[in-house]
Design an enzyme around this catalytic site. Structure first.
Site, PDB file in Angstrom:
ATOM      1  N   TYR A   1       0.762  -1.084  -0.016  1.00 31.82           N
ATOM      2  CA  TYR A   1       0.058  -0.086  -0.054  1.00 31.82           C
ATOM      3  C   TYR A   1       0.840   1.202   0.109  1.00 31.82           C
ATOM      4  CZ  TYR A   1      -4.033   2.968   1.612  1.00 31.82           C
ATOM      5  OH  TYR A   1      -4.768   3.926   1.843  1.00 31.82           O
TER       6      TYR A   1
ATOM      7  N   ILE B   1      -9.299   8.144   8.069  1.00 31.45           N
ATOM      8  CA  ILE B   1     -10.454   8.511   7.818  1.00 31.45           C
ATOM      9  C   ILE B   1     -11.648   7.513   8.190  1.00 31.45           C
ATOM     10  CG2 ILE B   1     -12.138   9.772   6.137  1.00 31.45           C
ATOM     11  CD1 ILE B   1      -9.326  11.280   6.685  1.00 31.45           C
TER      12      ILE B   1
HETATM   13  P1  NDP Z   1     -13.425   2.476   0.826  1.00 29.55           P
HETATM   14  O1  NDP Z   1     -12.893   1.075   0.671  1.00 29.55           O
HETATM   15  O2  NDP Z   1     -14.495   3.069   1.623  1.00 29.55           O
HETATM   16  O3  NDP Z   1     -13.928   2.650  -0.808  1.00 29.55           O
HETATM   17  C1  NDP Z   1     -13.066   2.606  -1.707  1.00 29.55           C
HETATM   18  C2  NDP Z   1     -14.212   2.343  -3.011  1.00 29.55           C
HETATM   19  O4  NDP Z   1     -13.346   1.818  -4.200  1.00 29.55           O
HETATM   20  C3  NDP Z   1     -15.010   0.803  -2.498  1.00 29.55           C
HETATM   21  O5  NDP Z   1     -16.540   1.151  -2.971  1.00 29.55           O
HETATM   22  C4  NDP Z   1     -14.524  -0.119  -3.397  1.00 29.55           C
HETATM   23  O6  NDP Z   1     -15.196  -1.145  -3.910  1.00 29.55           O
HETATM   24  C5  NDP Z   1     -13.793   0.490  -4.706  1.00 29.55           C
HETATM   25  N1  NDP Z   1     -13.243  -0.172  -5.471  1.00 29.55           N
HETATM   26  C6  NDP Z   1     -12.023  -1.142  -4.990  1.00 29.55           C
HETATM   27  N2  NDP Z   1     -11.515  -1.469  -5.934  1.00 29.55           N
HETATM   28  C7  NDP Z   1     -12.163  -0.965  -7.024  1.00 29.55           C
HETATM   29  C8  NDP Z   1     -11.749  -1.446  -8.490  1.00 29.55           C
HETATM   30  N3  NDP Z   1     -11.042  -2.223  -8.960  1.00 29.55           N
HETATM   31  N4  NDP Z   1     -12.395  -0.495  -9.239  1.00 29.55           N
HETATM   32  C9  NDP Z   1     -13.345   0.219  -9.180  1.00 29.55           C
HETATM   33  N5  NDP Z   1     -13.664   0.569  -7.787  1.00 29.55           N
HETATM   34  C10 NDP Z   1     -13.124  -0.096  -6.704  1.00 29.55           C
HETATM   35  O7  NDP Z   1     -12.196   3.411   0.829  1.00 29.55           O
HETATM   36  P2  NDP Z   1     -12.005   4.790   1.450  1.00 29.55           P
HETATM   37  O8  NDP Z   1     -13.199   5.555   1.069  1.00 29.55           O
HETATM   38  O9  NDP Z   1     -11.537   4.575   2.962  1.00 29.55           O
HETATM   39  O10 NDP Z   1     -10.743   5.247   0.580  1.00 29.55           O
HETATM   40  C11 NDP Z   1     -10.824   5.952  -0.650  1.00 29.55           C
HETATM   41  C12 NDP Z   1      -9.481   6.281  -0.995  1.00 29.55           C
HETATM   42  O11 NDP Z   1      -8.692   6.876   0.127  1.00 29.55           O
HETATM   43  C13 NDP Z   1      -8.606   5.077  -1.250  1.00 29.55           C
HETATM   44  O12 NDP Z   1      -7.622   5.290  -2.464  1.00 29.55           O
HETATM   45  C14 NDP Z   1      -7.705   4.817   0.046  1.00 29.55           C
HETATM   46  O13 NDP Z   1      -6.449   4.233  -0.382  1.00 29.55           O
HETATM   47  C15 NDP Z   1      -7.636   6.308   0.417  1.00 29.55           C
HETATM   48  N6  NDP Z   1      -7.176   6.517   1.706  1.00 29.55           N
HETATM   49  C16 NDP Z   1      -7.894   6.308   2.641  1.00 29.55           C
HETATM   50  C17 NDP Z   1      -7.813   6.347   4.090  1.00 29.55           C
HETATM   51  C18 NDP Z   1      -8.616   6.320   5.081  1.00 29.55           C
HETATM   52  O14 NDP Z   1      -8.490   6.215   6.134  1.00 29.55           O
HETATM   53  N7  NDP Z   1     -10.124   5.537   4.916  1.00 29.55           N
HETATM   54  C19 NDP Z   1      -6.533   6.988   4.559  1.00 29.55           C
HETATM   55  C20 NDP Z   1      -5.763   7.400   3.161  1.00 29.55           C
HETATM   56  C21 NDP Z   1      -5.906   7.150   2.062  1.00 29.55           C
HETATM   57  P3  NDP Z   1     -15.249  -2.492  -2.924  1.00 29.55           P
HETATM   58  O15 NDP Z   1     -15.563  -2.204  -1.664  1.00 29.55           O
HETATM   59  O16 NDP Z   1     -16.410  -3.295  -3.460  1.00 29.55           O
HETATM   60  O17 NDP Z   1     -13.842  -3.188  -2.885  1.00 29.55           O
END
Ligand code: NDP
Length: 244
Positions: free
Chosen positions: A151, A184
């Site tokens: 990651y 978050i």
């Molecule tokens: P979530 O897991 O809540 O949401 C991510 C979404 O992306 C999900 O709906 C997921 O679907 C979808 N997704 C996963 N794989 C794919 C794919 N191959 N194609 C299309 N969509 C896909 O994550 P967050 O909202 O927490 O995170 C959003 C972004 O922020 C990410 O990039 C994460 O790495 C980054 N981030 C988050 C942090 C946190 O603390 N939450 C901290 C730092 C960065 P499914 O659930 O079905 O896999």
């Protein structure tokens, strides 16, 4: 009237969490939004009100062919894309010496290679229209985090990718910036072991997790002309967890 009124945005991973927060913020500002996510059922449940201003697209962003087709659909539906938010991301945590090749590749594919596909789909047209705002979601883990070699590498890769596209396209009135959120409150962080959650809270001067809307307000800034001279930058949204 918002300066973003009638702009067209694509948000990946917009079915929940930070992506959904960004979609909500854009809609509130009159942006037309194409929301992409991998699971159609979840996507359509979250955005059941899809209409003229909002369209949902099932797409696995790791699949270049699917991304190409879906972006063609978005262009024919909305005519243009002004804003791209690369937000889809996953974790597959393991201490490095126990990490499998599958854990490595799946995270690199969703978090980094996906941006190759989506940016390839929009950059040529953004260069032609001489306008574009690209916002890539990185992470505080870019600076290293035990158990997240895959990651952290993917999210640090996002920063190099962001800066390079910023340099290549800045002369065409395109900005490419990143956001590095701290912890978050989303589905992604709900399953973290309690001791990790407690440690993150202790190291965060704000003393709480961030909210998706707090990342969304920075995405809104980077997607608007309020940030017209901000390019190749990474804005940290972490409540003071890490100070550069
Ligand atoms: P979530 O897991 O809540 O949401 C991510 C979404 O992306 C999900 O709906 C997921 O679907 C979808 N997704 C996963 N794989 C794919 C794919 N191959 N194609 C299309 N969509 C896909 O994550 P967050 O909202 O927490 O995170 C959003 C972004 O922020 C990410 O990039 C994460 O790495 C980054 N981030 C988050 C942090 C946190 O603390 N939450 C901290 C730092 C960065 P499914 O659930 O079905 O896999």
């Amino acid at each position: 009237m918002s300066q973003l009124e009638n702009k067209v945005a694509v948000v990946t991973g917009g079915a929940q969490g930070i992506g959904a927060g960004i979609v909500e913020r854009f809609l509130a500002e009159g942006v037309k939004v194409a929301v992409i996510d991998v699971n159609a059922e979840k996507l359509n449940k979250r955005w059941s009100e899809a209409g003229d201003e909002l369209a949902t697209f099932e797409c696995d962003v790791t699949d270049g062919g699917q991304v190409k087709r879906v972006f063609e659909e978005i262009y024919s539906r909305f005519g243009t894309i002004d804003i791209l938010v690369n937000n889809a991301g996953i974790t597959r945590d393991a201490i490095f010496h126990k990490m499998t090749e599958e854990q490595w590749h799946s995270v690199m594919d969703v978090n980094l290679t996906s941006m190759f596909h989506t940016c390839q789909a929009v950059i040529p047209k953004m260069r032609k229209q001489e306008y574009g705002k690209i916002v890539n979601i990185s992470s505080v883990s870019s600076w290293g985090n035990a158990g997240q070699a895959n990651y952290s590498a993917s999210k640090a890769g996002v920063l190099g990718f962001t800066k390079t596209l910023a340099k290549e396209n800045g002369g065409k009135n395109i900005t490419v910036n990143a956001i590095a959120p701290g912890q978050i409150d989303t589905e992604m962080t709900k399953d973290l072991p309690e001791n990790i959650q407690m440690m993150a809270l202790m190291l965060t001067p704000a003393g709480r997790l961030g909210k998706p809307e707090e990342v969304a307000s920075v995405a809104r800034f980077l997607a608007s002309d309020d940030s017209s001279f901000v390019n190749g930058e990474c804005i940290q949204v972490n409540g003071g967890f890490l100070m550069a």
